[in-house]
Design an enzyme around this catalytic site. Structure first.
Site, mmCIF file in Angstrom:
data_model
loop_
_atom_site.group_PDB
_atom_site.id
_atom_site.type_symbol
_atom_site.label_atom_id
_atom_site.label_comp_id
_atom_site.label_asym_id
_atom_site.label_seq_id
_atom_site.Cartn_x
_atom_site.Cartn_y
_atom_site.Cartn_z
ATOM 1 C CE LYS A 22 -1.731 1.578 4.055
ATOM 2 N NZ LYS A 22 -1.376 2.991 4.283
ATOM 3 C CG ASN A 23 2.511 2.616 3.558
ATOM 4 O OD1 ASN A 23 1.331 2.911 3.381
ATOM 5 N ND2 ASN A 23 3.038 2.428 4.759
ATOM 6 C CB CYS A 116 -4.295 6.537 11.244
ATOM 7 S SG CYS A 116 -4.592 5.095 10.232
ATOM 8 N NE ARG A 121 0.378 9.776 10.905
ATOM 9 C CZ ARG A 121 0.043 8.792 10.093
ATOM 10 N NH1 ARG A 121 -1.181 8.638 9.706
ATOM 11 N NH2 ARG A 121 0.929 7.948 9.652
ATOM 12 C CG ASP A 306 2.964 1.326 9.531
ATOM 13 O OD1 ASP A 306 2.575 2.166 10.362
ATOM 14 O OD2 ASP A 306 3.103 1.586 8.322
ATOM 15 N NE ARG A 398 -7.034 4.460 5.767
ATOM 16 C CZ ARG A 398 -6.348 5.393 6.404
ATOM 17 N NH1 ARG A 398 -6.702 5.748 7.623
ATOM 18 N NH2 ARG A 398 -5.311 5.968 5.845
HETATM 19 C C1 UD1 Z 1 4.407 6.638 6.345
HETATM 20 C C2 UD1 Z 1 3.515 5.444 6.164
HETATM 21 C C3 UD1 Z 1 2.930 5.007 7.496
HETATM 22 C C4 UD1 Z 1 4.032 4.780 8.505
HETATM 23 C C5 UD1 Z 1 4.966 5.981 8.588
HETATM 24 C C6 UD1 Z 1 6.177 5.737 9.465
HETATM 25 C C7 UD1 Z 1 2.697 5.825 3.915
HETATM 26 C C8 UD1 Z 1 1.542 6.138 3.036
HETATM 27 N N1 UD1 Z 1 2.456 5.803 5.231
HETATM 28 O O1 UD1 Z 1 3.574 7.689 6.835
HETATM 29 O O2 UD1 Z 1 2.184 3.801 7.284
HETATM 30 O O3 UD1 Z 1 3.476 4.555 9.779
HETATM 31 O O4 UD1 Z 1 5.440 6.321 7.277
HETATM 32 O O5 UD1 Z 1 6.879 4.629 9.038
HETATM 33 O O6 UD1 Z 1 3.800 5.562 3.450
HETATM 34 N N2 UD1 Z 1 6.536 14.288 10.829
HETATM 35 C C9 UD1 Z 1 6.747 15.596 11.151
HETATM 36 N N3 UD1 Z 1 6.682 16.520 10.158
HETATM 37 C C10 UD1 Z 1 6.391 16.194 8.869
HETATM 38 C C11 UD1 Z 1 6.197 14.849 8.552
HETATM 39 C C12 UD1 Z 1 6.266 13.911 9.557
HETATM 40 O O7 UD1 Z 1 7.013 15.935 12.302
HETATM 41 O O8 UD1 Z 1 6.346 17.088 8.013
HETATM 42 C C13 UD1 Z 1 6.585 13.285 11.904
HETATM 43 C C14 UD1 Z 1 5.234 12.603 12.067
HETATM 44 O O9 UD1 Z 1 4.384 13.351 12.893
HETATM 45 C C15 UD1 Z 1 5.642 11.291 12.707
HETATM 46 C C16 UD1 Z 1 6.995 11.005 12.057
HETATM 47 O O10 UD1 Z 1 7.460 12.237 11.534
HETATM 48 O O11 UD1 Z 1 5.807 11.433 14.086
HETATM 49 C C17 UD1 Z 1 6.946 9.969 10.933
HETATM 50 O O12 UD1 Z 1 6.080 10.411 9.930
HETATM 51 P P1 UD1 Z 1 6.307 10.062 8.386
HETATM 52 O O13 UD1 Z 1 7.545 9.255 8.231
HETATM 53 O O14 UD1 Z 1 6.182 11.324 7.609
HETATM 54 O O15 UD1 Z 1 5.062 9.154 8.091
HETATM 55 P P2 UD1 Z 1 4.113 9.188 6.842
HETATM 56 O O16 UD1 Z 1 4.886 9.442 5.601
HETATM 57 O O17 UD1 Z 1 2.920 10.026 7.138
#
Ligand code: UD1
Length: 429
Positions: A22-23, A116, A121, A306, A398
């Site tokens: 999915k990711n 979620c 986030r 995850d 999902r």
């Molecule tokens: C992706 C995955 C999700 C997984 C996560 C961490 C997809 C579609 N989803 O989510 O399943 O749980 O990686 O492995 O690929 N953060 C910030 N600022 C930002 C962006 C992120 O502070 O601009 C923080 C988030 O709040 C969180 C951490 O970084 O605490 C990790 O987030 P991130 O790696 O961005 O996760 P996603 O890409 O949303």
């Protein structure tokens, strides 16, 4: 509203085939916005999140044609319209279209993302990338607008304060059409990032270093179409590994990349399971006796957040006390209350959960509060005494393709009930 009914106590055995990730599928679909040509993506799982992403692209004017396992996308008539709130609210990954829209059309207007309910986030790192490349940002009325300079975005060196998966992916997609070279420092190293880099390379971008902490992208004036097959879903694989281990099963999991699962394999071995890998298959055998573990979630190649909830389900019946520390997301322990309702003994202490193993879990009506929390409840239900009815199945849909069919083929007593009543007495059939 659907629910899933599981009668626990069957040792799983047989083979299960993992779907495409999915990711990896979600950013690959977003990347189709970067070119006029057709992009074909194979190995696409049939999931609600994939449908949401396709609907979002359709809304932006992309021609989407989906057949089982394969999606064709052509963005020749796409435009930088504001992304609809209703779609973006459903899924945080919708923010992955912001980079491609900005790079290709010079502007992106996005509602603040949903997804979620795990932690705050934020998207500050995505925005840091856009501004470093020269974009102007404005926010208001729940929307963020990024606008590129008239001379186009310029390649830049950007340090990510945290190796965010989504920010790394947006940076790669923006960098692919920027003027000059973009360097992402402290980049995410997840296999799904590498998969996107492979697609972008097939589309004519020059991406180096994906899978390491420093990624360099030489921007191209334009990208062309490509055909791409996405990587297997390591989280789905890890969930079936957990299901095999907790039930004392013997399960072969096909279509995996074992090195993507190194942390999960190593932890499950520590917990007492026997795991053999052969090519793209992996066999998990377990006596059902689980040893306690300390688990700390980390960015890849650390233990994936995850899989945290599914491993908590296993450890709830371990012979001793485990400590699980969640470092990636705040507030990702929403499954704890539901596991405790099934007889688990888990206490939260800040960012850690102390899991005191109990002899047995018991079936109960429970509610999935997010995708992986739902998966954890399924794993726990497989070994619980009596029947568990899991509500909130839309969260599970999902991210898990045909979960009841796949687990059913391994012997699990599982069925989906359409239009389930809100409450069912535990143990009732
Ligand atoms: C992706 C995955 C999700 C997984 C996560 C961490 C997809 C579609 N989803 O989510 O399943 O749980 O990686 O492995 O690929 N953060 C910030 N600022 C930002 C962006 C992120 O502070 O601009 C923080 C988030 O709040 C969180 C951490 O970084 O605490 C990790 O987030 P991130 O790696 O961005 O996760 P996603 O890409 O949303």
């Amino acid at each position: 509203m659907d629910s899933i009914l599981i009668r626990g106590g069957v040792r799983l055995s047989g083979r299960v085939v993992v779907s495409g990730a999915k990711n990896a599928a979600l950013p690959a679909i977003a990347a189709a916005l970067l070119t006029d040509d057709e992009v074909t993506i194979s190995g696409v799982p049939a999931l609600d999140d994939v449908d949401t992403m396709c609907e979002l692209l359709g809304n932006l004017g992309v021609a989407v044609s989906a057949a089982p396992g394969r999606i064709r996308l052509r963005a020749s008539d796409a435009a930088a319209r504001p992304a609809p709130y209703d779609l973006v609210r459903r899924m945080r990954a919708s923010f992955l279209v912001a980079g491609p829209l900005l790079a290709r059309f010079g502007a992106a207007r996005m509602p603040m993302p949903g997804g979620c309910a795990i932690g705050s986030r934020p998207i500050n790192l995505h925005l840091k990338v856009f501004t470093a490349m020269g974009a102007d940002l404005a926010t208001g009325n729940g929307y963020i607008e990024a606008v590129a300079p008239s001379t186009g975005l310029r390649g830049a060196r950007v340090y990510l304060d945290y190796p965010s998966v989504g920010a790394t992916e947006n940076a790669m997609m923006v960098g692919a059409l920027a003027n000059g070279t973009t360097v992402i420092e402290n980049a995410a190293q997840e296999p799904e990032v590498v998969d996107l880099a492979n697609l972008l390379s097939a589309m004519g971008a020059r991406v180096r270093g994906a899978g390491t902490g420093v990624i360099k992208i030489d921007g191209a004036a334009e990208l062309h179409g490509a055909a791409h097959t996405i990587v297997p879903d390591r989280i789905e694989a890890g969930t079936y590994m957990a299901a095999a281990a907790i039930t004392g099963g013997d399960v072969v999991i096909d279509n995996v990349v074992p090195e993507h699962l190194a942390a999960a394999i190593s932890k499950l071995r520590e917990a007492g399971a026997a795991i053999e890998t052969q090519g793209s298959s992996l066999r998990v055998r377990s006596s059902g006796e689980i040893q306690p573990l300390d688990v700390k979630t980390m960015p890849y190649p650390g233990f994936p957040t995850d899989l945290q909830a599914q491993f908590m389900a296993i450890l709830s019946i371990a012979r001793g006390t485990s400590i699980i520390t969640e470092t990636v997301f705040e507030n990702r322990f929403m499954h704890v209350d539901e596991l405790n309702r099934m007889g688990a003994r888990i206490k939260i202490d800040g960012r850690s959960a102390v899991v005191e193993g109990v002899e047995a879990l018991s079936g109960a009506p429970v509610r999935a509060t997010d995708l992986r929390a739902g998966a954890a409840l399924v794993v726990a239900a497989l070994v619980s005494r009596g029947e568990t009815e899991i509500f909130g199945v839309s969260h599970i849909d999902r991210g898990y393709e045909s979960i009841e069919r796949k687990l059913g083929a391994l012997g699990a007593l599982i069925e989906r009930r359409a239009d389930a009543p809100e409450f069912v007495v535990a143990g009732a059939s």
